[in-house]
Design an enzyme around this catalytic site. Structure first.
Site, PDB file in Angstrom:
ATOM      1  N   CYS A   1     -43.547 -14.312 -22.870  1.00  0.00           N
ATOM      2  CA  CYS A   1     -43.350 -13.448 -21.703  1.00  0.00           C
ATOM      3  C   CYS A   1     -44.582 -12.585 -21.509  1.00  0.00           C
ATOM      4  O   CYS A   1     -45.108 -12.037 -22.476  1.00  0.00           O
ATOM      5  CB  CYS A   1     -42.116 -12.573 -21.938  1.00  0.00           C
ATOM      6  SG  CYS A   1     -41.784 -11.448 -20.575  1.00  0.00           S
TER       7      CYS A   1
ATOM      8  N   HIS B   1     -35.328 -17.370 -17.091  1.00  0.00           N
ATOM      9  CA  HIS B   1     -36.090 -16.278 -17.703  1.00  0.00           C
ATOM     10  C   HIS B   1     -36.434 -15.210 -16.661  1.00  0.00           C
ATOM     11  O   HIS B   1     -36.244 -14.014 -16.894  1.00  0.00           O
ATOM     12  CB  HIS B   1     -37.359 -16.870 -18.342  1.00  0.00           C
ATOM     13  CG  HIS B   1     -38.276 -15.880 -18.991  1.00  0.00           C
ATOM     14  ND1 HIS B   1     -38.596 -15.926 -20.336  1.00  0.00           N
ATOM     15  CD2 HIS B   1     -38.966 -14.824 -18.493  1.00  0.00           C
ATOM     16  CE1 HIS B   1     -39.428 -14.925 -20.620  1.00  0.00           C
ATOM     17  NE2 HIS B   1     -39.680 -14.248 -19.519  1.00  0.00           N
ATOM     18  N   GLU B   2     -36.917 -15.649 -15.492  1.00  0.00           N
ATOM     19  CA  GLU B   2     -37.346 -14.692 -14.456  1.00  0.00           C
ATOM     20  C   GLU B   2     -36.144 -14.007 -13.787  1.00  0.00           C
ATOM     21  O   GLU B   2     -36.194 -12.813 -13.497  1.00  0.00           O
ATOM     22  CB  GLU B   2     -38.218 -15.377 -13.395  1.00  0.00           C
ATOM     23  CG  GLU B   2     -39.462 -16.096 -13.922  1.00  0.00           C
ATOM     24  CD  GLU B   2     -40.339 -15.249 -14.830  1.00  0.00           C
ATOM     25  OE1 GLU B   2     -40.300 -14.006 -14.758  1.00  0.00           O
ATOM     26  OE2 GLU B   2     -41.063 -15.853 -15.651  1.00  0.00           O
TER      27      GLU B   2
ATOM     28  N   HIS C   1     -34.999 -11.257 -15.816  1.00  0.00           N
ATOM     29  CA  HIS C   1     -35.821 -10.050 -15.627  1.00  0.00           C
ATOM     30  C   HIS C   1     -35.278  -9.194 -14.477  1.00  0.00           C
ATOM     31  O   HIS C   1     -35.312  -7.973 -14.532  1.00  0.00           O
ATOM     32  CB  HIS C   1     -37.269 -10.421 -15.308  1.00  0.00           C
ATOM     33  CG  HIS C   1     -38.118 -10.686 -16.522  1.00  0.00           C
ATOM     34  ND1 HIS C   1     -38.208  -9.813 -17.587  1.00  0.00           N
ATOM     35  CD2 HIS C   1     -38.947 -11.713 -16.830  1.00  0.00           C
ATOM     36  CE1 HIS C   1     -39.044 -10.310 -18.492  1.00  0.00           C
ATOM     37  NE2 HIS C   1     -39.508 -11.463 -18.067  1.00  0.00           N
TER      38      HIS C   1
HETATM   39 CO    CO Z   1     -40.918 -12.660 -18.949  1.00  0.00          CO
END
Ligand code: CO
Length: 177
Positions: A93, A135-136, A139
């Site tokens: 990341c 993953h995004e 976030h």
């Molecule tokens: Co990340």
């Protein structure tokens, strides 16, 4: 276009749920372009707006930057509407420099959102694309990849990260010659 500054964990914006984008207007479209430029510059395959300190639901992704076809995605308000299977990927990341860890994700996802032109779109992704989207989108909900680790594994990875961050700090503080 301009490069944006990437913040490092534990910046507060990284543990905060980002707000929906009301309209994809010119300002948001240009911001998406800046995010894409920042992502390529940092050799990332994906970037979520909170990583550049903007708490809005926007992500960029390009899992095949070398390809001749335009594989860049710029999406506002992305949502996973379907997911299937399971995949384990060694993730890193941009907001956690110096560490990687294996995370279990869905192997295929169907995502909908709004593109740079303000049009509703939906698309499927698998493999790295599916991993990156999860993953995004995490976030955007204030969730970081290390939050998927438990117990000793998490403690070891966080200890390694503290060390990596300290090292970066030492390098940053060193006067350049
Ligand atoms: Co990340």
């Amino acid at each position: 276009m301009s490069l944006l500054k990437i913040v490092y964990y534990p910046a507060e914006v990284l543990t905060t749920r980002a707000e929906d984008v009301a309209h994809v207007d010119g300002t948001i479209a240009r911001f998406m372009d800046d995010m894409a430029e920042t992502m390529y510059h940092s050799h990332g395959v994906g970037l979520a707006a909170p990583l550049v300190n903007f708490s809005r639901r926007i992500l960029t992704m390009d899992v095949d930057p070398e390809s001749n076809t335009d594989s860049l995605l710029r999406i506002a308000n992305p949502e996973i509407v379907e997911k299937h299977g399971e995949i384990v990927w060694e993730e890193g990341c941009l907001s956690f420099p110096g560490i990687t860890a294996e995370v279990v994700r869905s192997a295929e996802v169907l995502v909908k959102g709004i593109d740079r032109e303000g049009e509703e779109i939906s698309f499927e992704a698998s493999g790295l694309g599916a991993v990156c989207l999860q993953h995004e989108i995490d976030h955007l909900d204030g969730i970081n990849f290390v939050d998927h680790l438990r117990g000793l594994k998490r403690r070891l990875v966080m200890r390694e990260y503290a060390k990596a961050l300290k090292e970066l700090q030492v390098l940053a503080d060193r006067p350049s010659v």
